[in-house]
Design an enzyme around this catalytic site. Sequence first.
Site, PDB file in Angstrom:
ATOM      1  N   ASP A 164      40.623  50.640  43.649  1.00 41.00           N
ATOM      2  CA  ASP A 164      42.061  50.552  43.313  1.00 41.00           C
ATOM      3  C   ASP A 164      42.439  51.465  42.143  1.00 41.00           C
ATOM      4  OD1 ASP A 164      40.832  48.799  41.468  1.00 41.00           O
ATOM      5  OD2 ASP A 164      42.288  47.172  41.732  1.00 41.00           O
TER       6      ASP A 164
ATOM      7  N   GLY B 198      36.530  32.342  37.298  1.00 39.90           N
ATOM      8  CA  GLY B 198      35.294  33.093  37.058  1.00 39.90           C
ATOM      9  C   GLY B 198      34.484  33.324  38.316  1.00 39.90           C
ATOM     10  N   ALA B 199      35.059  33.024  39.481  1.00 39.33           N
ATOM     11  CA  ALA B 199      34.326  33.171  40.739  1.00 39.33           C
ATOM     12  C   ALA B 199      34.638  34.492  41.428  1.00 39.33           C
ATOM     13  CB  ALA B 199      34.651  32.005  41.663  1.00 39.33           C
TER      14      ALA B 199
ATOM     15  N   LEU C 111      37.630  35.366  42.402  1.00 40.02           N
ATOM     16  CA  LEU C 111      38.654  35.125  43.422  1.00 40.02           C
ATOM     17  C   LEU C 111      40.061  35.243  42.835  1.00 40.02           C
ATOM     18  CD1 LEU C 111      36.934  32.120  45.274  1.00 40.02           C
ATOM     19  CD2 LEU C 111      36.780  34.559  45.804  1.00 40.02           C
ATOM     20  N   SER C 112      40.162  35.906  41.694  1.00 46.18           N
ATOM     21  CA  SER C 112      41.459  36.237  41.087  1.00 46.18           C
ATOM     22  C   SER C 112      42.292  35.039  40.674  1.00 46.18           C
ATOM     23  CB  SER C 112      42.283  37.121  42.026  1.00 46.18           C
ATOM     24  OG  SER C 112      41.699  38.358  42.125  1.00 46.18           O
TER      25      SER C 112
ATOM     26  N   ASP D  23      44.412  42.703  42.829  1.00 46.56           N
ATOM     27  CA  ASP D  23      44.563  41.248  42.827  1.00 46.56           C
ATOM     28  C   ASP D  23      46.027  40.823  42.927  1.00 46.56           C
ATOM     29  OD1 ASP D  23      41.875  41.508  42.331  1.00 46.56           O
ATOM     30  OD2 ASP D  23      42.056  41.127  40.189  1.00 46.56           O
TER      31      ASP D  23
ATOM     32  N   TYR E  50      32.761  46.484  33.584  1.00 47.49           N
ATOM     33  CA  TYR E  50      33.911  46.962  34.358  1.00 47.49           C
ATOM     34  C   TYR E  50      34.514  48.227  33.740  1.00 47.49           C
ATOM     35  CZ  TYR E  50      38.253  46.717  37.107  1.00 47.49           C
ATOM     36  OH  TYR E  50      39.300  46.998  37.950  1.00 47.49           O
TER      37      TYR E  50
HETATM   38  C1  GLA Z   1      38.729  43.115  39.794  1.00 44.09           C
HETATM   39  C2  GLA Z   1      39.973  43.861  39.341  1.00 44.09           C
HETATM   40  C3  GLA Z   1      40.605  44.634  40.479  1.00 44.09           C
HETATM   41  C4  GLA Z   1      39.557  45.510  41.183  1.00 44.09           C
HETATM   42  C5  GLA Z   1      38.298  44.704  41.496  1.00 44.09           C
HETATM   43  C6  GLA Z   1      37.194  45.558  42.052  1.00 44.09           C
HETATM   44  O1  GLA Z   1      39.064  42.114  40.708  1.00 44.09           O
HETATM   45  O2  GLA Z   1      40.916  42.952  38.828  1.00 44.09           O
HETATM   46  O3  GLA Z   1      41.666  45.413  40.012  1.00 44.09           O
HETATM   47  O4  GLA Z   1      39.269  46.655  40.436  1.00 44.09           O
HETATM   48  O5  GLA Z   1      37.808  44.016  40.357  1.00 44.09           O
HETATM   49  O6  GLA Z   1      37.541  46.044  43.285  1.00 44.09           O
END
Ligand code: GLA
Length: 423
Positions: free
Chosen positions: A38, A156-157, A159-160, A206, A258
């Site tokens: 992304d 923390g899983a 899953l946003s 997300d 990250y």
């Molecule tokens: C997290 C970030 C996203 C994306 C993913 C990896 O979920 O929030 O923006 O970069 O990692 O695809």
Amino acid sequence: MTSLLTQAQDGFTAAFGYAPEGLWSAPGRVNLIGEHTDYNEGFVLPFAIDRRTVAALALRADGLVRVSSSAVSLSTGSLSTGSLSTGSLSTRPSSTRPSSEGTPAREFVLAAASPAAVRGWAAYPLGVAWGLGRVGAELAGLPGFDVHFASDVPVGAGLSSSAAIECALAVALNEAWRLGFDRTRLVEATHLAEHGFVGAPTGILDQSAALLSAEGAALFLDCRDGSSVPVDLGLGPAGLAVLVVDTKVKHEHVSGGYAARRAACERAARALGVRALRDVTVPQLLAARDQLDDEAYHRARHVVTEDQRVLDTVAALRAGDPQRVGELMLASHDSMRDDFEISTRELDLAVEVAMDGGALGARMTGGGFGGSAIALTPVERIPALRLAVGEAFGERGYRAPETFVVRPSQSARRELFEHTPES
Ligand code: GLA
């Protein structure tokens, strides 16, 4: 869902002493494929899941914002980033009561909300108000609000859970404040909340999944121009399901790698003379191998091949070829393990056991360094698969994972009030 709505509604009343004006909800997500593409302006293919965060909200007559939550986990400030412990805003202990199982509400001055100045999970809702201001809402002229959150998106899983908070509140404020912003503008505001306010250097995956997804479909999103189309997943008719294996290893975007992955991708793009890795094809990258340091080359190879895998997955879904989708998922996992180096031994084990147990494909999903794996599997394999994953984790002395099926669900929406039956 019903109990979650009730929980949000009752939690609001318990925290603030009066009833909310409305309920809004937003889903967590899994990403079927397209990881760390992304922020490289590439392609992603997430879907919204049937785990949601509900925001119960009422506007106030003054400029204060009060936030509270029923989910104890929401109060830890350990959502998806490790950056929430700095700074202090005009936050003072609230005079409001905590809900029975929840946390005391916290109080802020809307017009004073500024980045990196709020402690803990409250940075997410405050950041949304601030983000809406950044995309055109005149915060100075708008009333404050009380909001209470209830959620069944695990924290923390991978899953946003944080995007679910942001997007539930964004649709709530869009309506309560009568902003009339379209969903694309809400993606911008909520992404700003996370990136510009909370300080997590994430992309738009997300928030887009939570705000743009359609039931039964994945969201094929071009992260360069923000355009998206639904792609039917056809899981039911094919007798397939997506099983999540939450490894219970918490991921942390900021203190984890990250930001370092993102920096390596940007370094690779600069060395290759392109705006973003989206602009590089696989043959071009291979030909330019010696223009890149080893780390940048491997990170770029993941991103460039992953973009292609997203396009191939969309084609396979449209052709009704789940076998091919499974192969691509597995190739994606290998690339994240070997080139991007964001997998963990628990995630690798989950993928291995899923494949041995008859899944068509499996991969870690989300930012990595922990969190969840997903498996695309025939429905009838699920019970055995869940058992096998639990056993394999137990044998190695890993924490017991949690496994559950997720269904492609609707994006953020207004919810109807639950009416308690009259006694
Ligand atoms: C997290 C970030 C996203 C994306 C993913 C990896 O979920 O929030 O923006 O970069 O990692 O695809």
